[in-house]
Scaffold this motif. Structure first.
Motif, mmCIF file in Angstrom:
data_model
loop_
_atom_site.group_PDB
_atom_site.id
_atom_site.type_symbol
_atom_site.label_atom_id
_atom_site.label_comp_id
_atom_site.label_asym_id
_atom_site.label_seq_id
_atom_site.Cartn_x
_atom_site.Cartn_y
_atom_site.Cartn_z
ATOM 1 N N SER A 15 0.816 -1.202 0.000
ATOM 2 C CA SER A 15 0.000 0.000 0.000
ATOM 3 C C SER A 15 0.855 1.259 0.000
ATOM 4 O O SER A 15 2.025 1.252 0.366
ATOM 5 N N TRP B 183 0.418 3.586 2.028
ATOM 6 C CA TRP B 183 0.680 3.843 3.451
ATOM 7 C C TRP B 183 2.002 3.219 3.865
ATOM 8 O O TRP B 183 2.826 3.838 4.530
ATOM 9 N N THR B 184 2.228 1.976 3.444
ATOM 10 C CA THR B 184 3.464 1.289 3.806
ATOM 11 C C THR B 184 4.656 1.937 3.126
ATOM 12 O O THR B 184 5.698 2.148 3.734
ATOM 13 N N ALA C 270 0.806 -4.240 8.310
ATOM 14 C CA ALA C 270 0.295 -3.876 6.986
ATOM 15 C C ALA C 270 -0.090 -5.126 6.202
ATOM 16 O O ALA C 270 -1.143 -5.169 5.549
ATOM 17 N N ASP C 271 0.747 -6.155 6.271
ATOM 18 C CA ASP C 271 0.452 -7.392 5.550
ATOM 19 C C ASP C 271 -0.800 -8.072 6.095
ATOM 20 O O ASP C 271 -1.643 -8.546 5.330
ATOM 21 N N SER D 292 -3.371 -6.721 7.665
ATOM 22 C CA SER D 292 -4.595 -5.974 7.369
ATOM 23 C C SER D 292 -4.963 -6.020 5.889
ATOM 24 O O SER D 292 -6.138 -5.949 5.537
ATOM 25 N N LEU D 293 -3.966 -6.168 5.030
ATOM 26 C CA LEU D 293 -4.231 -6.163 3.593
ATOM 27 C C LEU D 293 -4.596 -7.544 3.048
ATOM 28 O O LEU D 293 -5.258 -7.645 2.017
ATOM 29 N N ASN D 294 -4.172 -8.594 3.730
ATOM 30 C CA ASN D 294 -4.326 -9.935 3.173
ATOM 31 C C ASN D 294 -5.206 -10.868 3.994
ATOM 32 O O ASN D 294 -5.293 -12.058 3.693
ATOM 33 N N ASP E 89 -9.070 -11.097 6.454
ATOM 34 C CA ASP E 89 -10.301 -10.435 6.873
ATOM 35 C C ASP E 89 -10.810 -11.098 8.145
ATOM 36 O O ASP E 89 -10.168 -12.003 8.688
ATOM 37 N N LYS F 97 -7.847 0.020 8.626
ATOM 38 C CA LYS F 97 -6.755 0.975 8.486
ATOM 39 C C LYS F 97 -6.383 1.616 9.817
ATOM 40 O O LYS F 97 -5.209 1.854 10.101
ATOM 41 N N ARG G 278 -4.266 -0.748 11.865
ATOM 42 C CA ARG G 278 -2.996 -0.971 11.177
ATOM 43 C C ARG G 278 -2.013 0.148 11.499
ATOM 44 O O ARG G 278 -0.814 -0.087 11.690
#
Length: 216
Positions: free
Chosen positions: A2, A4-5, A113-114, A116-118, A120, A185, A188
């Motif tokens: 992202s 953000w990262t 980050a990983d 939250s992105l990958n 649920d 987010k 995170r």
């Protein structure tokens, strides 16, 4: 990866590790070589810039750890070495202990980050991998505080470095918030907040130690 990262895992995160390296040098050797330190800073910023190349690849914990060690440990060590010119095994290991807060905080930023992105909310109960990652995220901070204590007892850091303990409550409050809802987010971003909560008190604590030592 992202935006953000990308935004925070570049040159911004090297500032406090560099400062800590300088303060450790000042505390242990009472001198700072400006020329060599400037060269070290340029090299550190180069390493940070190289990371831009790696963001195109998929996340792995090994890559996250490697980057955390480069920015968290190597930054501190190079800054320290630039003035002390000391590469004895003793200082290599002691700087590793002192740099744990930076390295672990940076690693956890990437890990958060990983996650939250990958993942649920369905993975929270079903995924063993996610559970392991959340345990790793939480336990890292415990290791960090013990590492600082070891560096203080070894004499590399002043006792005032224990100022980092003022952040124990806020850090673990953020950890609880994150592991409860690691998919949004807002939580995170708590990993980045923990970075500042960790390194700012540590930096101030080491600075106070240098100040008190010079007053003697």
């Amino acid at each position: 990866m992202s935006l953000w990262t990308k935004k925070y895992l570049e040159s911004e995160l090297v500032i406090l590790p560099m400062t800590i390296g300088l303060l450790i040098t000042r505390y242990n050797f009472a001198k700072i070589d400006v020329v060599w330190t400037a060269a070290a800073v340029i090299l550190i910023l180069f390493f940070s810039a190289v990371y831009r190349f790696f963001v195109k690849f998929t996340f792995s914990q090994f890559k996250a750890l490697a980057y955390a060690l480069v920015i968290g440990y190597l930054t501190t060590f190079l800054t320290f070495f630039a003035s002390s010119h000391n590469v004895s095994l003793q200082y290599v290991l002691l700087i590793l202990l002192a740099s744990f807060p930076a390295a672990i905080s940076i690693f956890n930023i990437k890990l958060a980050a990983d996650i939250s992105l990958n993942h649920d909310h369905r993975d929270l109960l079903q995924s063993k991998g996610l559970k392991r990652e959340l345990i790793l995220f939480s336990s890292d901070y415990v290791v960090m505080f013990f590492a600082v204590a070891a560096a203080v007892m070894a004499g590399l850091l002043p006792w005032t470095a224990f100022l980092i303990l003022v952040s124990v409550g806020p850090i673990f409050n953020n950890v609880l918030k994150f592991i409860t809802k690691p998919f949004i987010k807002e939580t995170r971003a708590l990993a980045l907040q923990n970075y500042w909560l960790t390194l700012i008190p540590l930096t101030i604590g080491i600075f106070l130690g240098v100040f008190l030592k010079n007053k003697r």
